[in-house]
Design a protein around this motif. Sequence first.
Motif, mmCIF file in Angstrom:
data_model
loop_
_atom_site.group_PDB
_atom_site.id
_atom_site.type_symbol
_atom_site.label_atom_id
_atom_site.label_comp_id
_atom_site.label_asym_id
_atom_site.label_seq_id
_atom_site.Cartn_x
_atom_site.Cartn_y
_atom_site.Cartn_z
ATOM 1 N N LYS A 328 0.795 -1.235 0.000
ATOM 2 C CA LYS A 328 0.000 0.000 0.000
ATOM 3 C C LYS A 328 0.825 1.282 0.000
ATOM 4 C CE LYS A 328 -3.936 -2.065 2.390
ATOM 5 N NZ LYS A 328 -4.390 -2.287 3.778
ATOM 6 N N GLY A 329 2.079 1.204 0.423
ATOM 7 C CA GLY A 329 2.928 2.392 0.434
ATOM 8 C C GLY A 329 2.711 3.275 1.647
ATOM 9 N N GLY A 330 3.604 4.242 1.832
ATOM 10 C CA GLY A 330 3.531 5.149 2.984
ATOM 11 C C GLY A 330 2.788 6.440 2.647
ATOM 12 N N ASP A 331 2.455 7.193 3.691
ATOM 13 C CA ASP A 331 1.712 8.437 3.510
ATOM 14 C C ASP A 331 2.611 9.636 3.848
ATOM 15 O OD1 ASP A 331 0.028 10.575 3.556
ATOM 16 O OD2 ASP A 331 -1.489 9.644 4.850
ATOM 17 N N CYS A 332 3.100 10.291 2.799
ATOM 18 C CA CYS A 332 4.029 11.415 3.000
ATOM 19 C C CYS A 332 3.380 12.591 3.721
ATOM 20 C CB CYS A 332 4.573 11.896 1.655
ATOM 21 S SG CYS A 332 5.817 10.788 0.985
ATOM 22 N N GLU A 333 2.066 12.699 3.582
ATOM 23 C CA GLU A 333 1.399 13.865 4.183
ATOM 24 C C GLU A 333 1.474 13.889 5.705
ATOM 25 O OE1 GLU A 333 -2.115 15.957 3.095
ATOM 26 O OE2 GLU A 333 -2.398 14.556 1.422
ATOM 27 N N ILE A 334 1.581 12.702 6.309
ATOM 28 C CA ILE A 334 1.661 12.683 7.775
ATOM 29 C C ILE A 334 3.027 12.207 8.273
ATOM 30 C CG2 ILE A 334 -0.821 12.372 8.136
ATOM 31 C CD1 ILE A 334 -0.190 9.363 8.643
ATOM 32 N N ASP A 335 3.902 11.835 7.346
ATOM 33 C CA ASP A 335 5.201 11.289 7.747
ATOM 34 C C ASP A 335 6.186 12.417 8.092
ATOM 35 O OD1 ASP A 335 6.811 8.421 7.361
ATOM 36 O OD2 ASP A 335 8.068 10.221 7.220
ATOM 37 N N VAL A 336 6.602 12.467 9.336
ATOM 38 C CA VAL A 336 7.440 13.578 9.786
ATOM 39 C C VAL A 336 8.830 13.548 9.130
ATOM 40 C CG1 VAL A 336 8.608 14.577 11.788
ATOM 41 C CG2 VAL A 336 6.205 13.983 11.928
ATOM 42 N N SER A 337 9.387 12.359 8.922
ATOM 43 C CA SER A 337 10.711 12.303 8.288
ATOM 44 C C SER A 337 10.651 12.916 6.893
ATOM 45 C CB SER A 337 11.214 10.867 8.192
ATOM 46 O OG SER A 337 11.279 10.300 9.479
ATOM 47 N N TYR A 338 9.609 12.568 6.147
ATOM 48 C CA TYR A 338 9.473 13.148 4.814
ATOM 49 C C TYR A 338 9.307 14.670 4.918
ATOM 50 C CZ TYR A 338 7.873 14.568 0.301
ATOM 51 O OH TYR A 338 7.777 15.243 -0.879
ATOM 52 N N GLN A 339 8.470 15.085 5.864
ATOM 53 C CA GLN A 339 8.258 16.533 5.998
ATOM 54 C C GLN A 339 9.540 17.275 6.368
ATOM 55 O OE1 GLN A 339 4.836 16.889 8.544
ATOM 56 N NE2 GLN A 339 3.619 15.907 6.941
ATOM 57 N N TYR A 340 10.335 16.700 7.226
ATOM 58 C CA TYR A 340 11.611 17.352 7.565
ATOM 59 C C TYR A 340 12.491 17.472 6.314
ATOM 60 C CZ TYR A 340 11.135 17.461 12.720
ATOM 61 O OH TYR A 340 10.762 17.744 14.014
ATOM 62 N N LEU A 341 12.437 16.452 5.460
ATOM 63 C CA LEU A 341 13.237 16.533 4.226
ATOM 64 C C LEU A 341 12.762 17.679 3.338
ATOM 65 C CD1 LEU A 341 13.797 12.771 3.286
ATOM 66 C CD2 LEU A 341 15.527 14.402 4.084
ATOM 67 N N THR A 342 11.454 17.975 3.339
ATOM 68 C CA THR A 342 10.988 19.102 2.516
ATOM 69 C C THR A 342 11.603 20.411 3.022
ATOM 70 O OG1 THR A 342 8.977 19.601 3.781
ATOM 71 C CG2 THR A 342 8.763 17.977 2.026
ATOM 72 N N PHE A 343 11.928 20.480 4.310
ATOM 73 C CA PHE A 343 12.580 21.670 4.846
ATOM 74 C C PHE A 343 14.079 21.692 4.525
ATOM 75 C CE2 PHE A 343 8.750 21.796 7.373
ATOM 76 C CZ PHE A 343 8.569 23.134 7.725
ATOM 77 N N PHE A 344 14.721 20.530 4.636
ATOM 78 C CA PHE A 344 16.193 20.560 4.649
ATOM 79 C C PHE A 344 16.894 19.851 3.500
ATOM 80 C CE2 PHE A 344 15.060 21.246 9.195
ATOM 81 C CZ PHE A 344 15.497 22.558 9.251
ATOM 82 N N LEU A 345 16.162 19.222 2.598
ATOM 83 C CA LEU A 345 16.815 18.625 1.431
ATOM 84 C C LEU A 345 16.504 19.529 0.243
ATOM 85 C CD1 LEU A 345 18.357 16.072 0.360
ATOM 86 C CD2 LEU A 345 16.126 15.161 -0.263
ATOM 87 N N ASP A 346 17.500 20.290 -0.224
ATOM 88 C CA ASP A 346 17.143 21.294 -1.235
ATOM 89 C C ASP A 346 17.069 20.734 -2.653
ATOM 90 O OD1 ASP A 346 19.829 21.050 -1.528
ATOM 91 O OD2 ASP A 346 20.319 23.070 -0.802
ATOM 92 N N ASP A 347 17.552 19.509 -2.863
ATOM 93 C CA ASP A 347 17.541 18.897 -4.197
ATOM 94 C C ASP A 347 16.112 18.444 -4.557
ATOM 95 O OD1 ASP A 347 17.721 17.119 -6.328
ATOM 96 O OD2 ASP A 347 19.675 16.348 -5.719
ATOM 97 N N ASP A 348 15.459 19.219 -5.440
ATOM 98 C CA ASP A 348 14.054 18.937 -5.792
ATOM 99 C C ASP A 348 13.858 17.554 -6.396
ATOM 100 O OD1 ASP A 348 13.136 21.366 -4.918
ATOM 101 O OD2 ASP A 348 13.118 22.306 -6.906
ATOM 102 N N GLU A 349 14.784 17.167 -7.281
ATOM 103 C CA GLU A 349 14.614 15.887 -7.972
ATOM 104 C C GLU A 349 14.736 14.716 -7.003
ATOM 105 O OE1 GLU A 349 17.098 15.324 -11.526
ATOM 106 O OE2 GLU A 349 16.475 17.378 -12.047
ATOM 107 N N ARG A 350 15.714 14.815 -6.127
ATOM 108 C CA ARG A 350 15.916 13.727 -5.163
ATOM 109 C C ARG A 350 14.698 13.629 -4.235
ATOM 110 N NH1 ARG A 350 20.138 12.844 -0.629
ATOM 111 N NH2 ARG A 350 19.686 10.652 -0.183
ATOM 112 N N LEU A 351 14.191 14.773 -3.804
ATOM 113 C CA LEU A 351 13.031 14.782 -2.913
ATOM 114 C C LEU A 351 11.825 14.135 -3.596
ATOM 115 C CD1 LEU A 351 11.977 15.805 -0.118
ATOM 116 C CD2 LEU A 351 11.101 17.802 -1.335
ATOM 117 N N GLU A 352 11.635 14.472 -4.865
ATOM 118 C CA GLU A 352 10.483 13.928 -5.606
ATOM 119 C C GLU A 352 10.622 12.409 -5.769
ATOM 120 O OE1 GLU A 352 7.628 14.766 -6.265
ATOM 121 O OE2 GLU A 352 7.031 13.311 -7.797
ATOM 122 N N GLN A 353 11.849 11.956 -6.018
ATOM 123 C CA GLN A 353 12.089 10.520 -6.138
ATOM 124 C C GLN A 353 11.754 9.820 -4.816
ATOM 125 O OE1 GLN A 353 13.154 9.201 -9.204
ATOM 126 N NE2 GLN A 353 12.340 7.378 -8.196
#
Length: 408
Positions: A328-353
């Motif tokens: 079923k996969g994970g839910d990025c909307e509530i996943d804090v690790s993913y959300q922290y990456l949106t703040f601190f990982l500036d590489d757009d392509e890597r984040l999207e992957q």
Amino acid sequence: MSFPLAEEAIKKTTEEVEDIVDPWNVTSSSDKGIDYDKLIRRFGSSKISPELIARIEAIIKKPVHHFIRRGIFFSHRDLEMILTAYEQKKPFFLYTGRGPSSEAMHLGHLIPFIMTKWLQDAFDVPLVIQMTDDEKYLWKDIKIEDANRYAYENAKDIIACGFDVTKTFIFSDFDYMAQCPNFYRNIVRIQKSVTFNQVKGIFGFTESDCIGKIAFPAIQAAPSISSSFPMIFGDKLKQELACLIPCAIDQDPYFRMTRDVAPRLNFPKPSLLHSTFFPALQGSKSKMSASDANSSIFLTDTPKNIKDKVNKHAFSGGKETLEEHRAKGGDCEIDVSYQYLTFFLDDDERLEQIRQDYTSGQLLTGELKKILIEVLQELVAQHQERRKEVSMDVVRQYMTPRQLSFRY
Ligand code: TRP
């Protein structure tokens, strides 16, 4: 069997529970956190539109910071006015601040300063940073001496964000009040223009709040008026300068009040750039607290602290079992690790992957956390390196009233 009326009633009550956002409380009823579009409507600010972003990029001739691109800074008031002033080569200045409630700062506290540093570089403008040690004394159970000391300790972390010393003035309210009569005069001008009824409405003060709190909003308002800084702006001060304030949206009430009184005092209304909140490790619903060491990553944490906190406490949007996650996969909307990456990982392509792989179940929670741990360990280690270089002498340079340099 379903009970449409009951369902309707439940839906209605959940909808009616409003998120609470003011300078002292941030709570949301939803796992996804605050509904920011609703907040824009309630506060009457404007969304940062793709058109506005395109205009900024055309003016500064480079891409905007990923905080703006990703909607972390999502709302504004009169940003267009600042852009027009800049295009016409008219000077403006930046103003932001911090309430020094303890020695410890965490990752979330850096967000407005990272944004402000980027704006200072992109527009090449002066900046004033208010340390509200008086505010923290009034609101918390701490001594004046301690609040004042925290202001200087926190200034080190702020300086470590890389602000240009020739364009940055940091001040403690307790100290600057005694150094600059014009600051106090503007404060009293504002105090005379706002009634108790108005601050009650804006901030929810009651009859039993101490009068220091009731008068404080004028102290946070005054730095947006350039004549509060005669030594800083020197000969540029023939008229009041335009001001842009980057801040988290919970600070908006102070500046709604400021914008409200400004015309009555012949002051320009400050413009604003609002950010969303940085989520606690436990999820968007809970609030980060400087007193709960496990709710956030502190700027003093060791690589091991960071690893343990993320692994143990970062709220996961992954599934219970490996099989279920793969299916079923994970839910990025509530996943804090993913959300922290949106703040601190500036590489757009890597984040999207990462987003795609986590959503499809290909990337596991442990793997996602590992990526975050590496990003944060590097970020915090670099911060600590830079902070080590900031001696009290350096702090004193930033905190000495002196003329700042302007390009125009
Ligand atoms: N009240 C803010 C806090 O508690 C500090 C602050 C003062 C501030 N002036 C500001 C924040 C201007 C943003 C913009 O953190």
